[in-house]
Structure formats: C-alpha cells, structure tokens
Design a protein around this motif. Structure first.
Motif, PDB file in Angstrom:
ATOM      1  N   LEU A 149      -4.124 -18.966  87.879  1.00 20.38           N
ATOM      2  CA  LEU A 149      -2.907 -19.336  87.156  1.00 20.38           C
ATOM      3  C   LEU A 149      -3.168 -19.733  85.708  1.00 20.38           C
ATOM      4  CD1 LEU A 149      -1.122 -21.503  89.894  1.00 20.38           C
ATOM      5  CD2 LEU A 149      -0.724 -19.095  89.347  1.00 20.38           C
ATOM      6  N   ILE A 150      -4.276 -20.429  85.474  1.00 15.39           N
ATOM      7  CA  ILE A 150      -4.509 -21.034  84.165  1.00 15.39           C
ATOM      8  C   ILE A 150      -5.096 -20.058  83.145  1.00 15.39           C
ATOM      9  CG2 ILE A 150      -5.771 -22.833  82.934  1.00 15.39           C
ATOM     10  CD1 ILE A 150      -3.392 -23.814  84.605  1.00 15.39           C
ATOM     11  N   ILE A 151      -6.070 -19.255  83.552  1.00 20.05           N
ATOM     12  CA  ILE A 151      -6.736 -18.386  82.586  1.00 20.05           C
ATOM     13  C   ILE A 151      -5.779 -17.384  81.931  1.00 20.05           C
ATOM     14  CG2 ILE A 151      -8.507 -16.606  82.288  1.00 20.05           C
ATOM     15  CD1 ILE A 151      -9.528 -19.505  82.399  1.00 20.05           C
ATOM     16  N   PRO A 152      -4.882 -16.731  82.683  1.00 19.38           N
ATOM     17  CA  PRO A 152      -3.906 -15.862  82.003  1.00 19.38           C
ATOM     18  C   PRO A 152      -3.024 -16.628  81.012  1.00 19.38           C
ATOM     19  CG  PRO A 152      -3.977 -15.346  84.337  1.00 19.38           C
ATOM     20  CD  PRO A 152      -4.774 -16.599  84.147  1.00 19.38           C
ATOM     21  N   LEU A 153      -2.662 -17.860  81.375  1.00 21.72           N
ATOM     22  CA  LEU A 153      -1.863 -18.685  80.473  1.00 21.72           C
ATOM     23  C   LEU A 153      -2.657 -19.037  79.221  1.00 21.72           C
ATOM     24  CD1 LEU A 153       0.719 -20.278  79.895  1.00 21.72           C
ATOM     25  CD2 LEU A 153      -0.218 -22.165  81.276  1.00 21.72           C
ATOM     26  N   ALA A 157      -1.324 -18.224  75.653  1.00 20.12           N
ATOM     27  CA  ALA A 157      -0.788 -19.302  74.807  1.00 20.12           C
ATOM     28  C   ALA A 157      -1.824 -20.324  74.351  1.00 20.12           C
ATOM     29  CB  ALA A 157       0.345 -20.020  75.550  1.00 20.12           C
ATOM     30  N   GLY A 158      -3.046 -20.262  74.879  1.00 17.56           N
ATOM     31  CA  GLY A 158      -4.076 -21.215  74.491  1.00 17.56           C
ATOM     32  C   GLY A 158      -4.275 -22.311  75.533  1.00 17.56           C
ATOM     33  N   TRP A 159      -5.461 -22.940  75.503  1.00 24.89           N
ATOM     34  CA  TRP A 159      -5.794 -23.933  76.523  1.00 24.89           C
ATOM     35  C   TRP A 159      -4.938 -25.190  76.410  1.00 24.89           C
ATOM     36  CZ3 TRP A 159      -7.629 -28.799  75.207  1.00 24.89           C
ATOM     37  CH2 TRP A 159      -8.151 -28.965  73.920  1.00 24.89           C
ATOM     38  N   ARG A 160      -4.446 -25.501  75.249  1.00 28.67           N
ATOM     39  CA  ARG A 160      -3.647 -26.710  75.060  1.00 28.67           C
ATOM     40  C   ARG A 160      -2.305 -26.620  75.791  1.00 28.67           C
ATOM     41  NH1 ARG A 160      -5.933 -29.758  70.956  1.00 28.67           N
ATOM     42  NH2 ARG A 160      -7.534 -28.673  69.733  1.00 28.67           N
ATOM     43  N   VAL A 161      -1.694 -25.456  75.747  1.00 25.30           N
ATOM     44  CA  VAL A 161      -0.406 -25.258  76.424  1.00 25.30           C
ATOM     45  C   VAL A 161      -0.572 -25.388  77.941  1.00 25.30           C
ATOM     46  CG1 VAL A 161       1.443 -23.595  76.891  1.00 25.30           C
ATOM     47  CG2 VAL A 161       0.519 -23.831  74.576  1.00 25.30           C
ATOM     48  N   ALA A 162      -1.716 -24.959  78.462  1.00 26.62           N
ATOM     49  CA  ALA A 162      -1.962 -25.029  79.905  1.00 26.62           C
ATOM     50  C   ALA A 162      -1.858 -26.470  80.410  1.00 26.62           C
ATOM     51  CB  ALA A 162      -3.335 -24.448  80.231  1.00 26.62           C
ATOM     52  N   PHE A 163      -2.421 -27.413  79.681  1.00 26.09           N
ATOM     53  CA  PHE A 163      -2.355 -28.820  80.092  1.00 26.09           C
ATOM     54  C   PHE A 163      -0.933 -29.372  79.997  1.00 26.09           C
ATOM     55  CE2 PHE A 163      -6.940 -28.553  79.212  1.00 26.09           C
ATOM     56  CZ  PHE A 163      -7.434 -29.145  80.364  1.00 26.09           C
TER      57      PHE A 163
END
Length: 416
Positions: A149-153, A157-163
């Motif tokens: 779920l996280i890696i495509p996001l 959009a970048g790792w910051r948006v994932a959090f």
C-alpha cells in the motif's frame, strides 16, 4: 454474529493500523535516509526512539486500562499516535524526527495491553488464545500490506504524504471505537442474554476492585521469567519491524521490489503463525492442561526460529536467505499470541498490567536490537552479524518457556 466477534473485528482493524504505522518507516527508510542525511547508525536511533518510548509507557497504559477501561484509553492513544504519525511526514532533520518518533511510541504503547484487557472481559477462557492469535495475525497482515500500500503511494506523492494518510486512518478508527464499543459485555445494549451468560459463566471471576500496586506484578517470579522471555523474543521481532527492508536491499543487494516481496511474505507467514499458535495452544490446553498447551508452542516456535536465523546469516544465496527469514517469522510468531494469552491466564482482570509489564521488557529488547543493529552495520559493514545475536537470544527465550507457569495466577490482596 455474536457481539464479541464484532468487538474482535474492531481489534483486528486496530492491529492492522498499528503495524501499518510502525512498519512504514522500515519500508520507506531508503527515501527518508538520504532526504534527511542519515546514516544507518543515526537511522537506528530514530527507529530506537519509538521502541524506547513504547517500552517506558507499556506498564502505565496497561495499568490505566485496568483502572478506567480500554474504551477511553484506546480512543486517546490512537488519536495521539495518529497525530504523531502524520507529523512524521513534516520532519526536516534528525532531532525533529527523533522527538516525533519518541512521542509516536508513547501512543502505540497502549494498544496491545488494552486489547488484552478487552479479551479478558469479553471472551470465555477457552477462546482467549484464539482471540489473541486473531489480533496478532492482523498485525502481521498490516506489516504484509505496508509495502503493497505504501510504496506505490510514496512513488506517486512522496514518503511524507504516506504518513499523513496513515494518521487520518487512525483517527477514523478511534472515533468509531469510542461510539460503538463498551468496556464490558453487560454495558452493550445489543448483546443477547445467552451470549452474556456464555461469556460470564466461562471466565474466572475476579475481585471487583481495579486497584493494584505494580510492585505486586514486578515481584512475581513468574512474571519476571515471562518478561525476560519476551525481551529476548523481541530481538527477532524488531529486526523485521525496523531493519528487514534495509537488510535485504543494502545487506543482500536486492532490488526494492525483491525486498518488498520478502517483507510482505514474512508478515504474511507471521499472520499464519499467529493463527496456528493461538489455536494450537488452546487445543493442547484443553486436551493436556494449560501448562502443556502454552509451553509446547513457545518452546517449539522460538527454538526452530532460532535455527532458521542462524542459517540465514550463514548462507550466501540471497533468495534462500529471504525465504528462510520469512519462515523465521512464521515459527517465532507461533509463540506470540500464546505469550499474551499467558498474561490473561495469570493476570485475569489485571491482564493489562501483566501484559504491559511483559511488553515493556519486550520493547526494551526491541530498542536494544534496533540501535545495536545500526551500530554493528556501520562499524563492521556486515549485515549478518546481528542475525547470529538474534539466533542466540531466541534459543534462550525458547528454553525459558519451560519455566513459565500459566496456572499460577497473580495473587492480589484485597483492600480492607
């Protein structure tokens, strides 16, 4: 559907969210480190900050849950940690991220001790192991879903948006929990008299007072052994929570896709291990007694996982090492729900306090291995040396199960 299974479904979702939030830093580490100019030792301290605060607040949140109930405590802590999950995405340097991850760990410390309180109040004794296995299997599912779920996001959009997204999900769960759940079966309006009687008549009655001195728990030899076992056990658990993705990519020179495959596989097998361990333990306990039912799973699961860790560090074939490490998670996680079932066995109405004590020791183990891993790798350049340390910890933890007695309930003096 029986109401207690709906309650378990809520805990199932909570456990998934918990592991999505904590494993996220593992799988996005390759993006966070260069962005914030962190080496592996510095990154180890970032990861360790979570484990340390988690450890320090395990016991207080377990005691608080015993006193005021898991409905209020879980609502508060999930909102708290979700806020700091979101704030992780605003990090701009080492110190800021260190503080945020420490505060994040304070919140997550309340999750599983209070889940154990819910189980102790809502489930008959013969279902405790299976209920614990469902919760821990859900956590493993959360870990398996994280890279998917996280890696495509992150790519989009970048790792910051994932959090930020993960923080919003947690707040939604907390809101639903507060309005839909009640601390005891008797407080639920939609529970049937038949189910209420089934629950109340098949779990041991305990004193009505919720006052307990934590020293009573800490001075109990059985709890000390349980704590030491969990401390050593969690050296293995936190390798997968915090370092596995980096180990596969930097230590084994796998691609991101290959590393994500093994991260997901390991947690998927861990979910299977949790379900098998809790179910098998309840079955053996019913047939041969509680002591045998709990001990056999702990000894076999941790002992066999130790062997797999040792072999993983010795072999040179990267793919075989990945599959062996994934198998390690299945084997060690046979014992995970059983350990928390023992907290309910011996703690009863104080299961939150007992599980908090055990998990406190476990999280300290998680803190030590997280920091030690980064230090060893930075100064030796060898990613396999920590695996040998973990293998040794697991074999000792497996032997400690011979000393853990789930039939010795915590004795608390009643207030006069």
């Amino acid at each position: 559907m029986k109401v207690r299974y709906k309650v378990l479904a809520g805990l199932f979702l909570l456990s998934i969210i918990t592991y999505l939030d904590r494993v996220c830093m593992n799988v996005v580490g390759k993006y966070v480190k260069p962005d914030l100019n962190l080496d592996n030792e510095s990154f180890g301290y970032i990861l360790g900050a979570f484990s340390l605060s988690y450890a320090l607040f395990e016991l207080p949140t377990g005691i608080l849950g015993d006193k005021i109930g898991p409905r209020k405590v879980l609502t508060r802590v999930v909102v708290w940690w979700s806020a700091f999950t979101a704030l992780t995405g605003t990090a701009f340097n080492f110190i800021y991220l260190l503080v945020v991850r420490f505060l994040f760990g304070i919140g997550e410390a309340g999750a599983f001790p209070n889940a154990s309180i819910v189980i102790s109040r809502w489930f008959p004794s013969v279902e405790v192991g299976r209920a614990q296995s469902v919760i821990w299997a859900a956590g493993r599912m959360g870990g398996a879903l994280t890279p998917i779920l996280i890696i495509p996001l992150v790519h989009q959009a970048g790792w910051r948006v994932a959090f930020l997204v993960l923080g919003v999900v947690g707040v939604i769960w907390a809101t639903a929990w507060y309005f839909l759940f009640r601390d005891t079966p008797a407080q639920m309006k939609n529970i049937s008299p038949a189910e209420l009687n089934e629950i109340e008549n098949n779990r041991k009655k305990t004193a009505s007072s919720h006052h307990i001195d934590w020293k009573v728990v800490i001075k109990n030899p059985n709890v000390w052994i349980l704590m030491l076992m969990c401390h050593l056990f969690f050296y293995a658990s936190y390798f997968f929570t915090n370092w596995s993705s980096i180990y596969f990519q930097e230590g084994r020179h796998m691609t991101e896709a290959q590393a994500n495959k093994f991260v997901s596989l390991s947690y998927t097998l861990g979910a299977i291990g949790c379900l098998l361990g809790g179910t098998a333990s309840d079955f053996l306990a019913k047939k041969y007694g509680l002591k045998v039912g709990r001990r056999v799973i702990g000894v076999v699961g941790l002992g066999s996982s130790s062997l797999c860790f040792l072999l993983s560090g010795l072999i040179t074939d990267n793919q075989l090492a990945g599959y062996l490490l994934s198998l390690c998670v299945l084997l060690k996680d046979l014992a995970l729900p059983v350990a928390f079932a023992v907290c309910v066995d011996i703690g009863k109405q104080y299961s939150g306090t007992v599980s908090g004590s055990m998990n406190f020791a476990g999280q300290l183990g998680g803190f030590f291995i997280t920091v030690i891993f980064g230090i060893i790798v930075k100064h030796t350049g060898n990613f396999n040396y920590p695996l040998f340390l973990i293998a040794g910890c697991l074999i000792v933890a497996s032997l400690l199960w011979f000393l853990i007695d789930p039939t010795k309930e915590l004795v608390v003096k009643k207030e006069k």
